[in-house]
Design a protein around this motif. Structure first.
Motif, PDB file in Angstrom:
ATOM      1  N   LYS A   1       0.818  -1.215   0.000  1.00  0.00           N
ATOM      2  CA  LYS A   1       0.000   0.000   0.000  1.00  0.00           C
ATOM      3  C   LYS A   1       0.847   1.257   0.000  1.00  0.00           C
ATOM      4  O   LYS A   1       0.632   2.174  -0.791  1.00  0.00           O
ATOM      5  CB  LYS A   1      -0.948  -0.010   1.204  1.00  0.00           C
ATOM      6  CG  LYS A   1      -2.050  -1.043   1.053  1.00  0.00           C
ATOM      7  CD  LYS A   1      -2.970  -1.057   2.257  1.00  0.00           C
ATOM      8  CE  LYS A   1      -4.040  -2.149   2.086  1.00  0.00           C
ATOM      9  NZ  LYS A   1      -4.614  -2.559   3.377  1.00  0.00           N
ATOM     10  N   PHE A   2       1.842   1.347   0.913  1.00  0.00           N
ATOM     11  CA  PHE A   2       2.572   2.618   1.002  1.00  0.00           C
ATOM     12  C   PHE A   2       3.512   2.841  -0.187  1.00  0.00           C
ATOM     13  O   PHE A   2       3.900   3.982  -0.456  1.00  0.00           O
ATOM     14  CB  PHE A   2       3.259   2.798   2.364  1.00  0.00           C
ATOM     15  CG  PHE A   2       4.537   2.040   2.630  1.00  0.00           C
ATOM     16  CD1 PHE A   2       5.676   2.231   1.862  1.00  0.00           C
ATOM     17  CD2 PHE A   2       4.619   1.173   3.719  1.00  0.00           C
ATOM     18  CE1 PHE A   2       6.855   1.553   2.143  1.00  0.00           C
ATOM     19  CE2 PHE A   2       5.792   0.486   4.005  1.00  0.00           C
ATOM     20  CZ  PHE A   2       6.911   0.683   3.197  1.00  0.00           C
ATOM     21  N   ALA A   3       3.848   1.767  -0.910  1.00  0.00           N
ATOM     22  CA  ALA A   3       4.716   1.932  -2.077  1.00  0.00           C
ATOM     23  C   ALA A   3       3.990   1.596  -3.390  1.00  0.00           C
ATOM     24  O   ALA A   3       4.600   1.610  -4.451  1.00  0.00           O
ATOM     25  CB  ALA A   3       5.960   1.064  -1.934  1.00  0.00           C
TER      26      ALA A   3
ATOM     27  N   TRP B   1      17.295  -0.519  -5.086  1.00  0.00           N
ATOM     28  CA  TRP B   1      16.904  -1.058  -3.781  1.00  0.00           C
ATOM     29  C   TRP B   1      16.569   0.059  -2.796  1.00  0.00           C
ATOM     30  O   TRP B   1      17.201   1.130  -2.817  1.00  0.00           O
ATOM     31  CB  TRP B   1      18.053  -1.884  -3.194  1.00  0.00           C
ATOM     32  CG  TRP B   1      18.411  -3.132  -3.978  1.00  0.00           C
ATOM     33  CD1 TRP B   1      17.664  -3.770  -4.941  1.00  0.00           C
ATOM     34  CD2 TRP B   1      19.626  -3.889  -3.855  1.00  0.00           C
ATOM     35  NE1 TRP B   1      18.330  -4.867  -5.410  1.00  0.00           N
ATOM     36  CE2 TRP B   1      19.543  -4.973  -4.772  1.00  0.00           C
ATOM     37  CE3 TRP B   1      20.762  -3.770  -3.065  1.00  0.00           C
ATOM     38  CZ2 TRP B   1      20.566  -5.912  -4.901  1.00  0.00           C
ATOM     39  CZ3 TRP B   1      21.784  -4.704  -3.201  1.00  0.00           C
ATOM     40  CH2 TRP B   1      21.677  -5.763  -4.108  1.00  0.00           C
ATOM     41  N   PHE B   2      15.619  -0.213  -1.923  1.00  0.00           N
ATOM     42  CA  PHE B   2      15.257   0.710  -0.842  1.00  0.00           C
ATOM     43  C   PHE B   2      15.531   0.047   0.509  1.00  0.00           C
ATOM     44  O   PHE B   2      15.242  -1.144   0.681  1.00  0.00           O
ATOM     45  CB  PHE B   2      13.747   1.020  -0.848  1.00  0.00           C
ATOM     46  CG  PHE B   2      13.268   1.852  -1.995  1.00  0.00           C
ATOM     47  CD1 PHE B   2      13.099   1.294  -3.256  1.00  0.00           C
ATOM     48  CD2 PHE B   2      12.944   3.185  -1.817  1.00  0.00           C
ATOM     49  CE1 PHE B   2      12.627   2.052  -4.323  1.00  0.00           C
ATOM     50  CE2 PHE B   2      12.472   3.950  -2.871  1.00  0.00           C
ATOM     51  CZ  PHE B   2      12.313   3.387  -4.129  1.00  0.00           C
ATOM     52  N   VAL B   3      16.045   0.826   1.461  1.00  0.00           N
ATOM     53  CA  VAL B   3      16.068   0.413   2.868  1.00  0.00           C
ATOM     54  C   VAL B   3      15.126   1.362   3.598  1.00  0.00           C
ATOM     55  O   VAL B   3      15.319   2.581   3.574  1.00  0.00           O
ATOM     56  CB  VAL B   3      17.482   0.507   3.480  1.00  0.00           C
ATOM     57  CG1 VAL B   3      17.431   0.277   4.992  1.00  0.00           C
ATOM     58  CG2 VAL B   3      18.413  -0.501   2.818  1.00  0.00           C
ATOM     59  N   ILE B   4      14.067   0.806   4.196  1.00  0.00           N
ATOM     60  CA  ILE B   4      13.046   1.635   4.835  1.00  0.00           C
ATOM     61  C   ILE B   4      12.852   1.199   6.298  1.00  0.00           C
ATOM     62  O   ILE B   4      12.302   0.129   6.569  1.00  0.00           O
ATOM     63  CB  ILE B   4      11.704   1.538   4.068  1.00  0.00           C
ATOM     64  CG1 ILE B   4      11.899   1.961   2.604  1.00  0.00           C
ATOM     65  CG2 ILE B   4      10.653   2.420   4.759  1.00  0.00           C
ATOM     66  CD1 ILE B   4      10.656   1.801   1.740  1.00  0.00           C
ATOM     67  N   HIS B   5      13.340   2.037   7.220  1.00  0.00           N
ATOM     68  CA  HIS B   5      13.051   1.822   8.636  1.00  0.00           C
ATOM     69  C   HIS B   5      11.866   2.725   8.981  1.00  0.00           C
ATOM     70  O   HIS B   5      11.332   3.419   8.120  1.00  0.00           O
ATOM     71  CB  HIS B   5      14.284   2.140   9.493  1.00  0.00           C
ATOM     72  CG  HIS B   5      15.433   1.199   9.225  1.00  0.00           C
ATOM     73  ND1 HIS B   5      16.679   1.331   9.771  1.00  0.00           N
ATOM     74  CD2 HIS B   5      15.502   0.097   8.424  1.00  0.00           C
ATOM     75  CE1 HIS B   5      17.467   0.356   9.344  1.00  0.00           C
ATOM     76  NE2 HIS B   5      16.780  -0.407   8.515  1.00  0.00           N
TER      77      HIS B   5
ATOM     78  N   GLY C   1       2.034   8.058   7.456  1.00  0.00           N
ATOM     79  CA  GLY C   1       2.100   7.165   6.301  1.00  0.00           C
ATOM     80  C   GLY C   1       3.093   7.615   5.245  1.00  0.00           C
ATOM     81  O   GLY C   1       3.192   7.003   4.178  1.00  0.00           O
ATOM     82  N   LYS C   2       3.840   8.703   5.540  1.00  0.00           N
ATOM     83  CA  LYS C   2       4.771   9.252   4.548  1.00  0.00           C
ATOM     84  C   LYS C   2       6.156   8.624   4.639  1.00  0.00           C
ATOM     85  O   LYS C   2       6.631   8.305   5.728  1.00  0.00           O
ATOM     86  CB  LYS C   2       4.919  10.763   4.738  1.00  0.00           C
ATOM     87  CG  LYS C   2       3.690  11.536   4.304  1.00  0.00           C
ATOM     88  CD  LYS C   2       3.901  13.030   4.476  1.00  0.00           C
ATOM     89  CE  LYS C   2       2.665  13.789   4.020  1.00  0.00           C
ATOM     90  NZ  LYS C   2       2.685  15.209   4.401  1.00  0.00           N
ATOM     91  N   LEU C   3       6.822   8.531   3.490  1.00  0.00           N
ATOM     92  CA  LEU C   3       8.222   8.119   3.435  1.00  0.00           C
ATOM     93  C   LEU C   3       9.087   9.378   3.451  1.00  0.00           C
ATOM     94  O   LEU C   3       8.909  10.270   2.621  1.00  0.00           O
ATOM     95  CB  LEU C   3       8.501   7.332   2.150  1.00  0.00           C
ATOM     96  CG  LEU C   3       7.892   5.929   2.077  1.00  0.00           C
ATOM     97  CD1 LEU C   3       8.113   5.342   0.683  1.00  0.00           C
ATOM     98  CD2 LEU C   3       8.502   5.018   3.136  1.00  0.00           C
TER      99      LEU C   3
END
Ligand code: ZN
Length: 193
Positions: free
Chosen positions: A47-49, A86-90, A178-180
């Protein structure tokens, strides 16, 4: 009988009813990217991406931390399945911010049953049946959120098996909005040659 088990199987029955053309999807992800992120139940990368089945690889673990196991998946993702970014999302409010390895070792040594988080940190409601074997695991807790993203992107960037052509983006997902939010230092470290 498990209520969860029944509910999951019922949900799956409904999902499969309208599976349609997804049966034709190939193995390689169509949009050629991968996300490393936390297993936190509040995060839904689809959903968020904006992902549909077949779009991207999502590698999840506690914290979205990078270690040799994460690297294993990323190498396969790129080398055999063609991902190119690639993404790293904490994320904010991550449970990995609430303990240290020593805290985890002590909790496990006292009891293997679920701990609780009180005003003075984690404690065991039950106090028997623990094990000292926890000491052999690095649980990869997080001390500072932005730094952990920078550290993990750096770990990937410097890994000898990772192509320099893959850009690695560092982000923090905000559980309140909900924001990156970009971690610029991480993305800078992760930029491709
Ligand atoms: Zn988390």
């Amino acid at each position: 009988m498990s209520i969860v088990l029944d509910a999951v199987l019922e949900a799956n029955r409904k999902y499969a009813e309208t599976f349609g053309s997804k049966s034709e999807l190939p193995i390689p992800p169509g949009r050629k990217f991968a996300i490393v992120t936390c297993m936190d139940a509040r995060l839904d990368p689809a959903k968020f991406a904006g992902l549909a089945e077949g779009d991207a690889h999502v590698i999840r673990n506690a914290g979205g931390r990078v270690n040799e196991e994460t690297i294993r998946s990323l190498i396969i993702s790129h080398k055999l399945l063609g991902t190119q970014e690639w993404f790293v999302i904490h994320h904010t409010d991550c449970g990995m911010l609430t303990f240290t390895n020593q805290v985890m070792y002590d909790l496990l040594e006292e009891s293997l049953e679920s701990a609780a988080l009180g005003e003075n940190g984690w404690y065991n409601p039950e106090k028997e049946g623990g094990s000292r074997a926890g000491q052999y695991i690095n649980f990869l807790p997080i001390q500072e959120l932005e730094q952990s993203v920078v550290d993990d992107v750096t770990y990937i960037r410097n890994h000898p098996l990772v192509s320099k052509h893959i850009p690695i983006y560092g982000y923090i997902y905000d559980c309140k909005t909900g924001k990156l939010v970009e971690v610029k230092e991480a993305t800078e470290v992760g930029k491709a040659e």
